[in-house]
Enzyme design. Structure first.
Site, mmCIF file in Angstrom:
data_model
loop_
_atom_site.group_PDB
_atom_site.id
_atom_site.type_symbol
_atom_site.label_atom_id
_atom_site.label_comp_id
_atom_site.label_asym_id
_atom_site.label_seq_id
_atom_site.Cartn_x
_atom_site.Cartn_y
_atom_site.Cartn_z
ATOM 1 N N CYS A 162 21.412 -2.822 8.210
ATOM 2 C CA CYS A 162 21.496 -2.174 6.904
ATOM 3 C C CYS A 162 22.766 -2.529 6.137
ATOM 4 C CB CYS A 162 21.428 -0.668 7.077
ATOM 5 S SG CYS A 162 20.120 -0.186 8.198
ATOM 6 N N HIS A 294 25.914 5.054 1.280
ATOM 7 C CA HIS A 294 24.854 4.501 2.126
ATOM 8 C C HIS A 294 23.663 5.464 2.057
ATOM 9 C CE1 HIS A 294 23.099 1.781 4.882
ATOM 10 N NE2 HIS A 294 22.998 2.661 5.845
ATOM 11 N N GLU A 305 28.582 10.442 6.784
ATOM 12 C CA GLU A 305 29.155 9.755 5.620
ATOM 13 C C GLU A 305 30.002 10.720 4.785
ATOM 14 O OE1 GLU A 305 26.324 7.648 3.177
ATOM 15 O OE2 GLU A 305 27.922 6.579 2.134
ATOM 16 N N LYS A 326 19.011 5.139 -2.915
ATOM 17 C CA LYS A 326 17.874 4.929 -1.992
ATOM 18 C C LYS A 326 16.771 5.949 -2.259
ATOM 19 C CE LYS A 326 20.214 2.735 1.934
ATOM 20 N NZ LYS A 326 21.636 2.726 1.550
ATOM 21 N N HIS A 331 15.118 2.300 1.126
ATOM 22 C CA HIS A 331 16.147 1.597 1.889
ATOM 23 C C HIS A 331 15.695 0.152 2.087
ATOM 24 C CE1 HIS A 331 19.161 0.480 4.645
ATOM 25 N NE2 HIS A 331 19.255 1.576 5.367
ATOM 26 N N PHE A 390 22.941 0.266 11.634
ATOM 27 C CA PHE A 390 22.632 0.462 13.049
ATOM 28 C C PHE A 390 23.441 -0.565 13.834
ATOM 29 C CE2 PHE A 390 18.104 2.427 13.285
ATOM 30 C CZ PHE A 390 18.654 3.666 13.064
#
Lengths: 403, 88
Positions: A162, A294, A305, A326, A331, A390
């Site tokens: 990501c 994010h 976050e 997003k 995403h 990830f």
């Protein structure tokens, strides 16, 4: 060190087939997420996504090109055409020799893999098209952009899940800042919305069946999107000399690794990346007006976050705006930072901060100004763009209003 | 039927926790057994495969899922329910 500016932007994603369309949708708080229209969707339990609807490959690419271009490559080429067209750059001689392409993707030609595995395993075929390998490889998009526009400098593809496109744009930024290249094409692309792609994500149990609601109480997870974002990064004086329109300046970049868990994010890793980008750009916390988060809409990411932002910014964390687009385009995994950079440019250039839509109720664990549901007008001088992948690989960019 | 569901679920949980099934007691939570969120998702997958059922579980809101994971006993009860639904 050279200064680095953005002189071209291009995109195709669930919100639109160009930068103006996408920014208009972001400003209006439109949702590009809807029912997936893909083969075997009835065998999926997750049936929504930010899909590029009404896309007609025949309108853009002939049969021979389509045999070589996976959907992620097609998206990349369309976005690159818009970006390079806007920049007005033509690549020849020494400029071509030093200008390259750095793009992010996570799945590469996943649709091509999916279709061909289906052909050999499910349909029992023993023969596939001869060009499957160059079509599915992760660097296919980078190579085709390089060929199409005669870009002969440093070119490669970055895969950090990501965070891929933020890592890619960071590398391109460094190449221009160091003086190695006067111009670079950078961004990312993803097209994972096929049966196998969505099925794999389903398994993680982090996908939402209804909507992506970052930072909202009652959020139910992430929603995948697809598309591409591509930019022209150029050395400031080079851009000025030719009178190019400057969209924004890139002023800092930082990467960190959590070194802790393959799926759970770490507050420390994220905070170090945010603080690192600010240090690189010589910024004080008060300078930052907006963060494109994010903000995946998962329980784990959003609270981690917010905690990282609170740690880095202290009291200023409550003043700055932070939103996750997003919620609108989904995403885009390896392409997500590139499309999200458009929200950063819109904030800096147009003074419009894109909202976090689908927001229902405040979550005490995400108690920041998340620009719920409606865009806001604000004069913003400096923005950050977060990406936390990830595998614990983090990449944060810092941008400033055009000089 | 009920005993075998219980034994099989305990076996799956024990394997995930790297314990003997005899070391798993009904009142324990997954946390007690040292199973983290990734281990939980793997356990649910193993349960789905073992009983050919669909477990309604979203890792974003484990507390609000229809599937009760508050203890080993709760998981067994929930699986028994899903297996019964499957066969009726």
């Amino acid at each position: 060190m050279k200064r680095v500016v953005i002189t071209g932007a291009g995109t195709i994603n669930a919100l639109g087939a160009s930068v103006p369309e996408t920014m208009a949708a972001m400003q209006a708080g439109q949702c590009g997420i809807g029912d997936l229209d893909i083969r075997d969707v009835e065998r999926l339990s997750i049936r929504i996504g930010g899909q590029v609807k009404g896309y007609d490959a025949d309108a853009h690419f002939n049969r021979q090109q389509q045999a070589l271009y996976d959907r992620f490559t097609q998206f990349t080429l369309l976005a690159a055409r818009e970006a390079i067209g806007q920049s007005g750059l033509e690549f020849s001689g020494q400029l071509a020799a030093e200008s390259g392409v750095v793009l992010g993707t996570s799945g590469g030609g996943l649709n091509t893999q999916d279709e061909n595995y289906r052909a050999v395993y499910e349909e029992g075929k023993n023969r596939v098209h001869p060009l499957i390998v160059p079509k599915l490889m992760n660097n296919a998009a980078t190579s085709h952009v390089s060929m199409e526009w005669n870009l002969k400098g440093p070119s490669f593809t970055v895969a950090t899940a990501c965070a891929s496109s933020n890592h890619a744009m960071g590398q391109a930024f460094w190449l221009v800042r160091s003086g190695a290249s006067r111009a670079m094409i950078a961004g990312g692309s993803e097209s994972m919305l096929c049966f196998g792609g969505v099925k794999a994500w389903e398994g993680l149990r982090v996908m939402s069946k209804d909507a992506c609601r970052p930072f909202s109480l009652g959020r139910t997870g992430m929603v995948q999107g697809e598309g591409a974002g591509v930019f022209v990064f150029e050395e400031l004086e080079h851009a000025r000399k030719r009178g190019a329109e400057i969209l924004a300046e890139i002023v800092g970049f930082s990467m960190t690794s959590d070194a802790s868990d393959i799926v759970m994010p770490s507050k420390q890793g994220a905070a170090r990346a945010i603080a690192g980008a600010m240090r690189d750009a010589r910024l004080n916390p008060d300078d930052v007006g907006y963060i494109n988060a994010h903000g995946t809409g998962t329980a784990a990411n959003d609270k981690t976050e917010c905690a990282a932002v609170a740690d880095v910014f202290g009291r200023h964390a409550d003043k700055l705006m932070i939103s996750s687009t997003k919620s609108m385009h989904g995403h885009l995994i390896g392409g997500t930072g590139a499309v999200e950079l458009l929200a950063c440019i819109m904030a800096l250039r147009d003074g419009i901060v894109a909202p976090t839509i689908g927001y229902q109720e405040p979550d005490p664990e995400c108690a920041l100004n998340v620009v719920p549901n409606e865009a806001r007008d604000a004069k913003v001088d400096v923005v950050l763009s977060n990406a936390f992948a990830f595998g614990g690989l983090n990449a944060v960019l810092a941008l400033r209003r055009a000089p | 039927m009920s005993t075998s569901v219980s034994d099989r679920v305990i076996e799956i949980i024990a394997e995930q926790a790297v314990l003997e099934p005899s070391d798993v007691s009904l009142d324990q939570t997954l946390e007690d057994l040292g199973i983290d969120s990734l281990g939980l998702v793997e356990s649910i997958f193993a349960i789905e495969e073992a009983f050919d059922i669909q477990v309604p579980f979203n890792a974003n809101e484990p507390q609000n899922s229809e599937f009760d994971i508050s203890s080993v006993a709760a998981i067994i009860k929930a699986v028994e329910g899903l297996v019964a639904e499957q066969t009726t």
